[in-house]
Motif scaffolding. Structure first.
Motif, short mmCIF file in Angstrom:
data_model
loop_
_atom_site.label_atom_id
_atom_site.label_comp_id
_atom_site.label_asym_id
_atom_site.label_seq_id
_atom_site.Cartn_x
_atom_site.Cartn_y
_atom_site.Cartn_z
N GLY A 48 -1.58 -7.78 7.19
CA GLY A 48 -0.99 -8.04 8.33
C GLY A 48 0.24 -6.94 8.72
O GLY A 48 0.96 -7.04 9.67
N PHE A 49 0.04 -5.68 8.20
CA PHE A 49 1.03 -4.68 8.32
C PHE A 49 0.67 -3.52 9.32
O PHE A 49 -0.67 -3.27 9.15
N ASN A 50 1.47 -3.01 10.10
CA ASN A 50 1.09 -2.01 11.00
C ASN A 50 1.51 -0.76 10.19
O ASN A 50 1.97 -0.52 9.08
N ASP A 51 1.30 0.48 10.96
CA ASP A 51 1.50 1.96 10.65
C ASP A 51 2.90 2.17 9.88
O ASP A 51 3.22 2.53 8.75
N GLN A 52 3.78 1.76 10.81
CA GLN A 52 5.17 1.82 10.22
C GLN A 52 5.52 1.09 9.01
O GLN A 52 6.32 1.69 8.06
N GLU A 53 5.11 -0.21 8.79
CA GLU A 53 5.34 -0.90 7.73
C GLU A 53 4.46 -0.21 6.62
O GLU A 53 5.04 -0.33 5.41
N ILE A 54 3.30 0.21 6.80
CA ILE A 54 2.63 0.71 5.55
C ILE A 54 3.56 1.92 4.97
O ILE A 54 3.58 1.96 3.73
N VAL A 55 4.27 2.79 5.97
CA VAL A 55 4.93 3.86 5.50
C VAL A 55 6.10 3.44 4.86
O VAL A 55 6.62 4.02 3.89
N ALA A 56 6.89 2.58 5.42
CA ALA A 56 8.06 1.90 4.79
C ALA A 56 7.88 1.30 3.52
O ALA A 56 8.69 1.66 2.43
N LEU A 57 6.78 0.52 3.22
CA LEU A 57 6.66 -0.13 1.97
C LEU A 57 6.28 0.90 1.00
O LEU A 57 6.57 1.12 -0.20
N SER A 58 5.55 2.22 1.22
CA SER A 58 5.30 3.29 0.52
C SER A 58 6.51 3.88 -0.26
O SER A 58 6.54 4.54 -1.20
N GLY A 59 7.37 3.79 0.48
CA GLY A 59 8.90 4.55 -0.15
C GLY A 59 9.04 3.75 -1.64
O GLY A 59 10.00 4.54 -2.22
N ALA A 60 8.65 2.77 -1.90
CA ALA A 60 8.68 2.25 -3.11
C ALA A 60 8.27 3.19 -4.35
O ALA A 60 8.69 3.08 -5.25
N HIS A 61 7.36 4.04 -4.08
CA HIS A 61 7.29 5.03 -4.96
C HIS A 61 8.25 6.18 -5.15
O HIS A 61 7.90 7.12 -5.93
N ALA A 62 9.26 5.81 -4.63
CA ALA A 62 10.52 6.70 -5.30
C ALA A 62 10.71 6.16 -6.57
O ALA A 62 11.33 6.86 -7.29
N LEU A 63 10.32 5.21 -6.91
CA LEU A 63 10.35 4.16 -8.19
C LEU A 63 9.21 4.34 -9.10
O LEU A 63 8.07 4.47 -8.75
N GLY A 64 9.48 4.63 -10.37
CA GLY A 64 8.42 4.36 -11.52
C GLY A 64 7.66 5.78 -11.50
O GLY A 64 7.84 6.69 -11.23
N ARG A 65 6.46 5.37 -12.24
CA ARG A 65 5.53 6.33 -12.72
C ARG A 65 4.16 5.98 -12.63
O ARG A 65 3.91 4.78 -12.81
N CYS A 66 3.12 6.94 -12.75
CA CYS A 66 1.81 6.65 -13.18
C CYS A 66 1.61 6.77 -14.80
O CYS A 66 2.20 7.75 -15.19
#
Ligand code: CCH
Length: 284
Positions: A158-176
């Motif tokens: 149920g997410f749009n483009d803006q929400e996809i990009v905002a959620l992806s900012g969580a990758h400021a955290l952690g690592r692979c």
């Protein structure tokens, strides 16, 4: 006495504050894990519990904590999340009245706030479900793919483009981790602090394919940082890139939109009885 039923324990806001504070305390206590914090992996647990939601069938989502069971715990995307579930087990033992589903999500909120993120209002209401509520494999995003896949997977939640990009900012955290996803390395130089650095690096750095035997990923010129193919899709796609540019320039805008979209993510498919959301105080 015989015949008098035991009074059911009805937790109040104060009881959930105790859980938040306990998780915050453990985050400080177990500072030898990874980059010095279980915070990122707790955020990932909360996201993978929630991100299985399907708007059409109204299945999946954080109500149920079905990742406790096989096959969901064995889905490739969930590799490594046992570390987060195990970290929370003593908290569940201390507060047995809380559902795993509420515990996992409240811990995600705690981790985000304690790592310098915005306030994430939260309310209880998730109950644990049995193995029959496990979602099929393939509902979470595949990092080897591109913009079409992101829109399909996040659109299903149920997410749009803006929400996809905002959620992806969580990758400021952690690592692979090579022994989890196969990919390697952190996205930013401060993987235990939530900032808008993910967006700044996406637009500000030059990203090249990493030459190695692992899965295709990008590296910066220092070779210390990484981006997944799905991360790079956010700058390759024009519509996504607008939002990357905005959040790279404006950390406040990112924090506001991130909080809104994380609240939405964490509440997908939950049949709340309580309207009011609570704000938990950061533990210093
Ligand atoms: Fe993510 N993520 N994520 N991610 N993720 C990984 C790690 C973290 C994708 C793939 C991966 C979100 C979106 C996506 C976190 C939060 C979020 C890893 C490495 C892969 C691969 C796992 C490992 O090896 O341990 C893909 C694809 C997408 C979709 O585009 C969203 C949304 C969120 C949260 C809102 C966090 C945090 C981590 C770090 C975990 C850790 O253990 O350090």
């Amino acid at each position: 006495a015989a015949g008098i039923p035991a009074k059911e324990f009805v937790p109040t806001q104060e009881d959930y504050v105790k859980i938040y504070n306990e998780v915050a305390k453990r985050l400080v206590e177990f500072d030898e894990y990874d980059d010095g914090s279980y915070g990122p992996v707790l955020v990932r647990l909360a996201w993978h519990a929630s991100g299985t939601y399907d708007v059409e069938t109204k299945t999946g989502g954080s109500n149920g904590a079905t990742m406790r069971f096989q096959p969901e715990s064995d889905h490739g995307a969930n590799a490594g999340l046992k570390a987060a579930r195990d970290f929370l087990e003593p908290v569940k033992e201390k507060f047995p009245w809380v559902s795993y589903s509420d515990l996992w999500i409240l811990s995600g909120v705690c981790a985000l706030q304690q790592m310098g993120g915005p306030v994430i209002p939260w309310r209880p209401g998730r109950s644990d479900r049995d193995i029959s509520a496990c979602t099929p494999d393939g509902r979470l995003p595949d990092a080897t793919k591109e913009h079409k896949h992101l829109r399909a997977i996040f659109g299903r939640m149920g997410f749009n483009d803006q929400e996809i990009v905002a959620l992806s900012g969580a990758h400021a955290l952690g690592r692979c981790h090579t022994d989890r996803s196969g990919f390697d390395g952190p996205w930013t130089f401060s993987p235990t602090m939530l900032t808008n650095d993910y967006y700044k690096l996406l637009v500000g750095e030059k990203w090249n394919w990493k030459k190695w035997n692992g899965p295709a990923q990008y590296e910066d010129k220092t070779k210390a940082l990484m981006m997944l193919p799905t991360d790079m899709a956010l700058v390759k796609d024009r519509e996504f890139k607008k939002w990357v540019d905005k959040y790279a320039k404006d950390q406040d805008a990112f924090f506001k939109d991130f909080s809104d979209v994380v609240v939405k993510l964490f509440e997908l498919g939950v049949p709340f009885k309580q309207e009011e959301k609570w704000v938990f105080k950061v533990v210093e």
